[in-house]
Design an enzyme around this catalytic site. Structure first.
Site, PDB file in Angstrom:
ATOM      1  N   LYS A  34       8.871  -6.701  70.817  1.00 20.42           N
ATOM      2  CA  LYS A  34       7.833  -6.444  69.845  1.00 20.42           C
ATOM      3  C   LYS A  34       7.488  -8.225  69.267  1.00 20.42           C
ATOM      4  O   LYS A  34       7.531  -8.364  68.280  1.00 20.42           O
ATOM      5  CB  LYS A  34       8.635  -6.047  68.639  1.00 20.42           C
TER       6      LYS A  34
ATOM      7  N   ASP B 167       7.382   0.095  70.818  1.00 16.77           N
ATOM      8  CA  ASP B 167       6.886   1.469  69.970  1.00 16.77           C
ATOM      9  C   ASP B 167       6.016   2.165  71.233  1.00 16.77           C
ATOM     10  O   ASP B 167       6.061   3.437  71.579  1.00 16.77           O
ATOM     11  CB  ASP B 167       6.352   1.537  68.970  1.00 16.77           C
TER      12      ASP B 167
ATOM     13  N   ASP C 256      19.690  -0.518  72.660  1.00 17.50           N
ATOM     14  CA  ASP C 256      20.644   0.622  72.186  1.00 17.50           C
ATOM     15  C   ASP C 256      19.800   1.789  72.013  1.00 17.50           C
ATOM     16  O   ASP C 256      20.186   3.002  72.567  1.00 17.50           O
ATOM     17  CB  ASP C 256      21.197   0.017  70.983  1.00 17.50           C
TER      18      ASP C 256
ATOM     19  N   TYR D 120      22.198  -7.839  66.534  1.00 15.75           N
ATOM     20  CA  TYR D 120      23.707  -7.222  66.691  1.00 15.75           C
ATOM     21  C   TYR D 120      24.542  -8.236  66.844  1.00 15.75           C
ATOM     22  O   TYR D 120      25.698  -8.114  67.091  1.00 15.75           O
ATOM     23  CB  TYR D 120      23.419  -6.238  67.917  1.00 15.75           C
TER      24      TYR D 120
END
Ligand code: NAD
Length: 361
Positions: A192, A225, A249, A125
């Site tokens: 991740k 996840d 987010d 971002y």
């Protein structure tokens, strides 16, 4: 008692209504405020030719604290995002989003008490992007292809994901400090790193290092996840979650959904020298000017601001008053009613009046 100078940005759409409701509730706590009203968003564009005037930024810099309503992002290119602009200009590196179920708010879950700490300035971002087919993208792709074993297609659009040790350290430290100050037991780093071994790997490594400085607080980590699945299956095992920008987010909206939606979800953007508190929801233009929008998220953002200022008792009093009115269910806006019948619902200002009466009782 101290008087706080606070920059007040009403914002667009339902912003002025929920901001006014919040200002009245905060004034009723007995904490002294001098509200420094400033423009941002569409109104600022009309008046000053800029959605985020320098005077508004200067006010938050001067006061060190701001309370902000939602801002409509004008459609079309050329407008900078007020929210991103504020975060970057004032280095508001931490986005704090608590998610707690309240009796009287319809939600799928009934016992959620989670805090999301999202890094606000780095990651994908950061805004470093190169559009498909541009000479800049071609240069970047050529430079990468000269160094990487995996070639990038010449017509790819590129967004850069960047994570620094300093950015990771300060957000993880923020999460642990928040946990300590608010008597929370556990911090979970979300990442991740199994796929993005360098960027998310760095974030995880730094988190593990920082955790050693907080032996009083339990620490673990989860792959993002798996984290989403576990939040659905066993949310009570989690407490404070800290993560890079993009995951933050998404996961914070997931948690907002778990506790009953945007109307009740507060937030804060916190930096070293300044902080701005705001609800997560947008300007809800279809409800604007009708005195019917739910002021809860904005009022709870005000309570977060009180806690941040060290006014813990006043913050708790506001939270309890809001919870009592919502649990009672007779003086709430239409969206908090099971029948969603606007003719039986309280107005925005009416709900604020009920909260103020409870505060004063
Ligand atoms: P939104 O949050 O404004 O609305 C989403 C849905 O929730 C709508 O159905 C809306 O009516 C409802 N809703 C939201 N807040 C409510 C409240 N307090 N009471 C009752 N109902 C409420 O999101 P959107 O429609 O995607 O965006 C509208 C505008 O807001 C866009 O211009 C967007 O860019 C902007 N936006 C601003 C912020 C911000 O300033 N922080 C955040 C998100 C969106």
């Amino acid at each position: 008692m101290a008087t706080y100078q606070v920059t007040l940005i009403a914002g667009d759409g339902i912003g002025p209504e929920v901001t006014e409701a919040t200002r009245r509730v905060l004034d009723a706590t007995g904490v002294g405020f001098e509200w420094d009203e400033q423009d941002a968003g569409l109104m600022a564009l009309d008046k000053h030719g800029d959605v985020l005037p320098e005077a508004t930024l200067a006010s938050v810099r001067r006061n060190g604290i701001g309370l902000k309503g939602p801002i409509t992002t004008p459609i079309g290119s050329g407008f900078r995002s007020v929210n991103v602009g504020l975060r970057q200009a004032l280095e508001l590196y931490a986005n704090l989003r608590p998610g707690r179920t309240m009796q009287g708010v319809q939600s799928t879950f009934d016992d959620i008490d989670l805090v999301i700490v999202r890094e606000n300035l780095e990651d994908i971002y950061a805004g470093v992007e190169f559009d498909t087919g541009t000479p800049e993208a071609a240069e970047v792709i050529a430079a990468i292809n000269a160094r990487s074993k995996r070639p990038i297609a010449g017509n790819a659009a590129i967004s850069i994901k960047m994570i620094t040790p300093e950015g990771s350290r300060r957000i993880v430290q923020f999460a642990f400090e928040y946990a300590r100050q608010n008597k929370r037991k556990k911090v979970t780093a979300v990442h991740k790193a199994n796929i993005m071994k360098f960027s998310d790997g760095l974030f995880l490594h730094v988190a593990q290092e920082v955790a050693k400085d907080y032996p009083d607080i339990e620490f673990n980590d989860r792959i993002v996840d798996n984290m989403c699945m576990q939040l659905m299956q066993k949310p009570s095992e989690y407490d404070v979650l800290v993560m890079p920008n993009l995951y933050g987010d998404i996961v914070s909206d997931l948690v907002a959904g778990m506790v009953g939606g945007l109307g009740v979800a507060p937030g804060g953007n916190i930096g070293k020298d300044a902080s701005v508190f705001e609800p997560i929801h947008g300007s809800a233009p279809t409800h604007a000017g009708k005195n019917e929008a739910n002021p809860t998220a904005m009022i709870l953002s005000g309570a977060l601001m009180l806690r941040h200022l060290g006014e813990r008792d006043a913050g708790e009093a506001v939270e309890h008053a809001v919870a009592a009115i919502i649990a009672d269910g007779t003086q709430v806006t239409y969206d908090l009613r099971a029948d969603r019948d606007p003719s039986k619902a309280a107005t925005t200002s009416g709900m604020a009046d009920a909260i103020i009466a409870t505060l004063r009782a």
